[in-house]
Design a protein around this motif. Structure first.
Motif, PDB file in Angstrom:
ATOM      1  N   UNK A  66     -18.026  11.080  -7.396  1.00 26.26           N
ATOM      2  CA  UNK A  66     -18.469  10.900  -6.014  1.00 26.26           C
ATOM      3  C   UNK A  66     -17.281  10.477  -5.158  1.00 26.26           C
ATOM      4  N   UNK A  67     -17.289  10.906  -3.918  1.00 21.88           N
ATOM      5  CA  UNK A  67     -16.220  10.559  -2.983  1.00 21.88           C
ATOM      6  C   UNK A  67     -16.817   9.869  -1.767  1.00 21.88           C
ATOM      7  N   UNK A  68     -16.088   8.892  -1.256  1.00 21.26           N
ATOM      8  CA  UNK A  68     -16.512   8.219  -0.029  1.00 21.26           C
ATOM      9  C   UNK A  68     -15.964   9.001   1.161  1.00 21.26           C
ATOM     10  N   UNK A  69     -16.807   9.203   2.139  1.00 22.58           N
ATOM     11  CA  UNK A  69     -16.404   9.891   3.367  1.00 22.58           C
ATOM     12  C   UNK A  69     -16.555   8.907   4.506  1.00 22.58           C
ATOM     13  N   UNK A  70     -15.479   8.704   5.228  1.00 22.82           N
ATOM     14  CA  UNK A  70     -15.510   7.771   6.347  1.00 22.82           C
ATOM     15  C   UNK A  70     -15.568   8.549   7.658  1.00 22.82           C
ATOM     16  N   UNK A  71     -16.501   8.171   8.491  1.00 20.48           N
ATOM     17  CA  UNK A  71     -16.640   8.775   9.808  1.00 20.48           C
ATOM     18  C   UNK A  71     -16.236   7.749  10.859  1.00 20.48           C
ATOM     19  N   UNK A  72     -15.645   8.216  11.955  1.00 22.33           N
ATOM     20  CA  UNK A  72     -15.298   7.266  13.019  1.00 22.33           C
ATOM     21  C   UNK A  72     -16.563   6.727  13.666  1.00 22.33           C
ATOM     22  N   UNK A  73     -16.464   5.523  14.244  1.00 16.27           N
ATOM     23  CA  UNK A  73     -17.631   4.976  14.946  1.00 16.27           C
ATOM     24  C   UNK A  73     -18.029   5.864  16.111  1.00 16.27           C
TER      25      UNK A  73
END
Length: 79
Positions: A66-73
């Motif tokens: 699994x990979x973490x995906x970060x989205x901007x606020x």
């Protein structure tokens, strides 16, 4: 040793195959998070040193970490 979150595709299309694999993984020390029997997927956490053993199981078609995906606020400008 650290734990790794993985998603496993089950090799068999037989009903109940994902549940059987989930029980086997639990007996090996995995922490099963979800079993999706209709689509043949098991999500679990395993010790990093167990990955090769999990991949070698005959019931396993594929293993993906699994990979973490970060989205901007929402208030950030998107380029």
């Amino acid at each position: 040793m650290s734990r790794v979150a993985i998603t496993i595709s089950v090799a068999s299309t037989q009903p109940g195959a994902a549940a059987v694999l989930a029980r086997r993984l639990t007996s090996m020390g995995a922490i099963v998070r979800d079993v999706h029997d209709m689509i043949g997927v098991v999500a679990c956490d395993v010790e990093a040193g167990m990955l090769d053993a999990v991949r070698a199981l005959p019931e396993v078609e594929a293993v993906e970490e699994d990979r973490a995906i970060r989205l901007p606020p929402p208030e950030d400008d998107v380029q």
